[in-house]
Design a protein around this motif. Sequence first.
Motif, PDB file in Angstrom:
ATOM      1  N   MET A   1      -8.692  86.298 -72.882  1.00 59.85           N
ATOM      2  CA  MET A   1      -7.632  87.473 -72.942  1.00 59.85           C
ATOM      3  C   MET A   1      -7.599  88.010 -74.277  1.00 59.85           C
ATOM      4  SD  MET A   1      -4.381  86.048 -70.664  1.00 59.85           S
ATOM      5  CE  MET A   1      -3.176  87.037 -71.311  1.00 59.85           C
ATOM      6  N   PRO A   2      -7.339  89.175 -74.674  1.00 60.83           N
ATOM      7  CA  PRO A   2      -7.139  89.695 -75.904  1.00 60.83           C
ATOM      8  C   PRO A   2      -6.073  88.821 -76.687  1.00 60.83           C
ATOM      9  CG  PRO A   2      -6.764  91.481 -74.301  1.00 60.83           C
ATOM     10  CD  PRO A   2      -6.938  90.044 -73.567  1.00 60.83           C
ATOM     11  N   ARG A   3      -6.208  88.611 -77.907  1.00 63.14           N
ATOM     12  CA  ARG A   3      -5.232  87.849 -78.756  1.00 63.14           C
ATOM     13  C   ARG A   3      -4.089  88.531 -78.911  1.00 63.14           C
ATOM     14  NH1 ARG A   3      -8.384  83.781 -82.554  1.00 63.14           N
ATOM     15  NH2 ARG A   3     -10.573  84.297 -81.550  1.00 63.14           N
ATOM     16  N   THR A   4      -4.052  89.772 -78.740  1.00 67.39           N
ATOM     17  CA  THR A   4      -2.889  90.744 -79.018  1.00 67.39           C
ATOM     18  C   THR A   4      -2.015  90.517 -77.838  1.00 67.39           C
ATOM     19  OG1 THR A   4      -4.037  92.388 -77.773  1.00 67.39           O
ATOM     20  CG2 THR A   4      -3.985  92.634 -80.209  1.00 67.39           C
TER      21      THR A   4
ATOM     22  N   LEU B   1      -6.183  76.558 -75.940  1.00 70.43           N
ATOM     23  CA  LEU B   1      -5.458  76.930 -76.838  1.00 70.43           C
ATOM     24  C   LEU B   1      -5.106  76.293 -77.872  1.00 70.43           C
ATOM     25  CD1 LEU B   1      -2.962  78.504 -74.309  1.00 70.43           C
ATOM     26  CD2 LEU B   1      -4.862  80.022 -75.397  1.00 70.43           C
ATOM     27  N   ASN B   2      -5.579  74.918 -77.930  1.00 67.62           N
ATOM     28  CA  ASN B   2      -5.077  74.111 -79.267  1.00 67.62           C
ATOM     29  C   ASN B   2      -3.549  73.684 -79.194  1.00 67.62           C
ATOM     30  OD1 ASN B   2      -6.079  72.448 -81.255  1.00 67.62           O
ATOM     31  ND2 ASN B   2      -5.509  73.951 -82.913  1.00 67.62           N
ATOM     32  N   ILE B   3      -3.002  73.759 -77.723  1.00 70.69           N
ATOM     33  CA  ILE B   3      -1.749  73.405 -77.626  1.00 70.69           C
ATOM     34  C   ILE B   3      -1.782  72.478 -76.691  1.00 70.69           C
ATOM     35  CG2 ILE B   3       0.565  74.280 -77.215  1.00 70.69           C
ATOM     36  CD1 ILE B   3      -0.462  77.244 -77.874  1.00 70.69           C
ATOM     37  N   PRO B   4      -1.301  71.319 -76.954  1.00 72.97           N
ATOM     38  CA  PRO B   4      -1.402  70.172 -75.996  1.00 72.97           C
ATOM     39  C   PRO B   4      -0.270  70.291 -75.015  1.00 72.97           C
ATOM     40  CG  PRO B   4      -1.456  69.153 -78.047  1.00 72.97           C
ATOM     41  CD  PRO B   4      -1.188  70.558 -78.413  1.00 72.97           C
ATOM     42  N   GLY B   5      -0.364  70.178 -73.899  1.00 73.14           N
ATOM     43  CA  GLY B   5       0.781  70.816 -72.742  1.00 73.14           C
ATOM     44  C   GLY B   5       1.470  69.576 -72.584  1.00 73.14           C
ATOM     45  N   ALA B   6       0.811  68.417 -72.947  1.00 70.03           N
ATOM     46  CA  ALA B   6       1.850  67.144 -73.133  1.00 70.03           C
ATOM     47  C   ALA B   6       1.403  66.336 -74.237  1.00 70.03           C
ATOM     48  CB  ALA B   6       1.542  66.235 -71.852  1.00 70.03           C
ATOM     49  N   PRO B   7       2.261  65.199 -74.700  1.00 68.92           N
ATOM     50  CA  PRO B   7       1.813  64.568 -75.787  1.00 68.92           C
ATOM     51  C   PRO B   7       0.712  63.605 -75.720  1.00 68.92           C
ATOM     52  CG  PRO B   7       4.129  64.226 -75.301  1.00 68.92           C
ATOM     53  CD  PRO B   7       3.751  64.998 -74.195  1.00 68.92           C
TER      54      PRO B   7
ATOM     55  N   ARG C   1     -12.693  78.690 -63.849  1.00 64.91           N
ATOM     56  CA  ARG C   1     -13.063  80.286 -64.185  1.00 64.91           C
ATOM     57  C   ARG C   1     -11.804  80.820 -64.185  1.00 64.91           C
ATOM     58  NH1 ARG C   1     -18.490  80.959 -62.976  1.00 64.91           N
ATOM     59  NH2 ARG C   1     -19.194  79.109 -61.658  1.00 64.91           N
ATOM     60  N   ILE C   2     -10.781  80.579 -63.207  1.00 61.28           N
ATOM     61  CA  ILE C   2      -9.687  81.472 -63.549  1.00 61.28           C
ATOM     62  C   ILE C   2      -8.848  81.239 -64.787  1.00 61.28           C
ATOM     63  CG2 ILE C   2      -7.172  82.092 -62.514  1.00 61.28           C
ATOM     64  CD1 ILE C   2      -8.811  81.575 -59.952  1.00 61.28           C
ATOM     65  N   PHE C   3      -8.811  79.977 -64.998  1.00 58.06           N
ATOM     66  CA  PHE C   3      -8.034  79.203 -65.962  1.00 58.06           C
ATOM     67  C   PHE C   3      -8.641  79.653 -67.485  1.00 58.06           C
ATOM     68  CE2 PHE C   3      -4.462  76.140 -65.734  1.00 58.06           C
ATOM     69  CZ  PHE C   3      -4.184  75.833 -67.036  1.00 58.06           C
ATOM     70  N   THR C   4      -9.868  79.651 -67.548  1.00 58.45           N
ATOM     71  CA  THR C   4     -10.555  79.859 -68.742  1.00 58.45           C
ATOM     72  C   THR C   4     -10.556  81.243 -69.179  1.00 58.45           C
ATOM     73  OG1 THR C   4     -12.689  79.840 -67.751  1.00 58.45           O
ATOM     74  CG2 THR C   4     -12.155  78.050 -69.062  1.00 58.45           C
TER      75      THR C   4
ATOM     76  N   VAL D   1      -6.200  88.350 -85.479  1.00 60.05           N
ATOM     77  CA  VAL D   1      -5.979  89.216 -84.207  1.00 60.05           C
ATOM     78  C   VAL D   1      -6.998  90.113 -83.735  1.00 60.05           C
ATOM     79  CG1 VAL D   1      -4.643  91.255 -85.083  1.00 60.05           C
ATOM     80  CG2 VAL D   1      -3.894  90.200 -83.062  1.00 60.05           C
ATOM     81  N   ASP D   2      -7.862  90.769 -84.610  1.00 61.48           N
ATOM     82  CA  ASP D   2      -9.182  91.636 -84.175  1.00 61.48           C
ATOM     83  C   ASP D   2     -10.248  90.872 -84.078  1.00 61.48           C
ATOM     84  OD1 ASP D   2      -7.363  93.698 -84.523  1.00 61.48           O
ATOM     85  OD2 ASP D   2      -7.607  93.758 -86.829  1.00 61.48           O
ATOM     86  N   LYS D   3     -10.374  89.838 -84.085  1.00 65.00           N
ATOM     87  CA  LYS D   3     -11.490  89.024 -83.864  1.00 65.00           C
ATOM     88  C   LYS D   3     -11.929  88.900 -82.315  1.00 65.00           C
ATOM     89  CE  LYS D   3     -12.860  84.889 -86.439  1.00 65.00           C
ATOM     90  NZ  LYS D   3     -12.620  83.533 -86.929  1.00 65.00           N
ATOM     91  N   LYS D   4     -12.936  89.142 -81.976  1.00 64.45           N
ATOM     92  CA  LYS D   4     -13.391  89.261 -80.387  1.00 64.45           C
ATOM     93  C   LYS D   4     -13.198  87.838 -79.701  1.00 64.45           C
ATOM     94  CE  LYS D   4     -15.027  92.092 -78.082  1.00 64.45           C
ATOM     95  NZ  LYS D   4     -14.209  93.015 -77.179  1.00 64.45           N
ATOM     96  N   ALA D   5     -12.524  87.925 -78.657  1.00 68.24           N
ATOM     97  CA  ALA D   5     -12.621  86.455 -77.817  1.00 68.24           C
ATOM     98  C   ALA D   5     -13.791  85.778 -77.497  1.00 68.24           C
ATOM     99  CB  ALA D   5     -11.522  86.545 -76.788  1.00 68.24           C
ATOM    100  N   MET D   6     -13.992  84.734 -77.621  1.00 65.38           N
ATOM    101  CA  MET D   6     -15.265  83.875 -77.294  1.00 65.38           C
ATOM    102  C   MET D   6     -15.421  84.015 -76.012  1.00 65.38           C
ATOM    103  SD  MET D   6     -18.007  82.207 -78.034  1.00 65.38           S
ATOM    104  CE  MET D   6     -17.921  81.935 -79.851  1.00 65.38           C
TER     105      MET D   6
END
Lengths: 502, 190
Positions: free
Chosen positions: A383-386, A79-85, A375-378, A223-228
Amino acid sequence: METLLAILVIFTQPQLLLLVGIGTFAGIYIGAIPGLSVTMAVSILISFTFSWDVFPAISLMVGIYMGGVYGGSRTAILLNIPGAPSAIATALDGYPMAKRGEAGQAIGVTTVMSFFGGLVGIAVLALAAPFVAGFALTFQPRDYMLLAVLGILLVGSLSSGSLVKGIFAGALGLAIGAVGRDPLTFTPRFTFDFRIMEGGISFIAVMIGMFGVSEALIQLQNVDKKAMRQKITKIVPSFGTVRKYLPLSLQTSAIGVIIGALPGTGGDIAALMAYDHAKRVTKNPEIPFGEGAMEGLVAPETANNAAVGGAFIPMMTLGIPGDAVTAIMIGALFIHGLNPGPMLMIDQPDMFWFIVGALMTANVFMLIFGLTGIRIFTKIVEMPRTIIIPMILLLSIVGAYAVNNAITDVYWMLGFGVFGYFMRHYGYPLGPVILGVILSRLLDENWRRAIISSREDMGRLVEGILGSPLSLCLMLAVVLIFVSQTPVWRAAKARLFGKARP
Amino acid sequence: MQPDYRGDNDHHDGTSDATPGGYPDRRRPGELGFALFLTAASAYLLYSAYGISGFRALSAPGSVPMATTFVMLVTAAIVAIRTARLPRVTHETLARDILPGMVIFFVGLLIAFGLLLRPLGFVTTAALFLIVAIKVLTRRGWGYSLTIALGSLVVIWLIFRVVFTVLLPAGILPEAEFIQFFRNLFSGGA
């Protein structure tokens, strides 16, 4: 023989093995959620486990610590969000890989390299703890100051595009880190007479805002872009891949152990320094750094897990915490009637070797849990961006609030989120801001200690640096890195070698 | 530092921090305003840093803040001057590419969340936020929005409130009684 028995005690007791496993599994997911920090989890555990026997309590904490340091990379990649520093640097190349549909491969490499880094850290802890601890203790305030300057110079590595914007971002981070009461004289700085600002700005709120909220706001425009669709075929990296990056991972593991062993630093600084090192030594990456270079994943991930073993070195041998988690662990050992420090190695060597064994076991569990469930994590990315955008925003709010139970942190996070959004749009890198906040205190306090011990005389300070081999080495590294980032140097290098390195 | 910086359309929004947004040779809508704002803010922060301890000593509490804000001012000014000289991007507008209505709406929604968090409590505010956000983004029926929003809220609440005992504001919801009720239920009413 006794040493080996102490290390193996964990394998003889299923309960301890189970606790390390549970701890590691929980740690991975705690580390992956921004705002849920390993430090917080371990401190909560103290209240749960203070009535337990020391071995089960330590087993659980060690597992959480090892898993948590690794877990931060998951959301950084997906997600480009580091879970930790410590996963900030991982996001730089991990997220571009996920955008190309290679999240599975990125997580696989990250897991194996984290395992390798952890292994090196534990090996150094087991074999060279007293020596490394002694070396770390020789650091004077001026050396910490130079180390912080060295860290600040990483803005060049973290700033693609405009270096001037990168320097601005780094300086902004240092200024944010200075907000609140000065730790040495208690003088208010940048508080503008607001009582609420005297406690400073939560680093976590800045990080979650800059990375989490700004990312979600940016995603609103797509938001309307298809998820990769993610390719989950090549999770476990081939032996050839591991062998290819082995020299780099050895170097960055060494960086991780040394930085981790320095009190007051940690996996976050180690990972950033390792990333910078990788950029310097990798002549021709297959994919440029910042666009999904494998070296950009290998370096920070080996370093931050190697820093775990490193952080235990001063804790176990001197009673000095290497980072926030080991500081809490010292408390836990005290609660259990143990006294971490030089005497622990003499009076209760079995405790030391038990921790080494627990760390090894946690490292193996990290590899197992890390390579399963990808697999589950990815699916998160698919998931839809919405749906995912509101979730990111809600988790960001809860995460920022959870750190200090303060609504102010939520406002800071929102403010930095909006600010980060504009910074992204106009090409200001966010990494240096976080780097500045991380290093602010280290630089500020040690600069002032160094100059005070030199009686306010710059000449005397320079003399001190030139007179100490360690300080001189650090000073030369600072000069070398600074010069290597100047356009003159790059032009000369391009003339000499034909083309500039990506 | 990447000398061969990519400022193409794929990266104009700074989606990855390592490939920042913007264009290296053109000015986006609002970019100069932002650069000027940063310059003015840096100047004010430098003035504020000077007020901490002036030039009293190298070890004074204001020495590092002064140095950092001075660097901020110089670099922000350089960026502003460089930005002013760049030609504008012709195919972008502020309202469409930088501050579209959806982004403004969500920033407003987040501010409302922050303001209502204490009086209404976490669960109520988060439920309202998720329902509105998912409804607006998915443009699907209320049933779908309510199911997704409340389902995910339960998971988040369990993780933070129950597992990690994070004290989230209770507000109008009798959260403590709610948790106690479940505890009694699982302990067989003992």
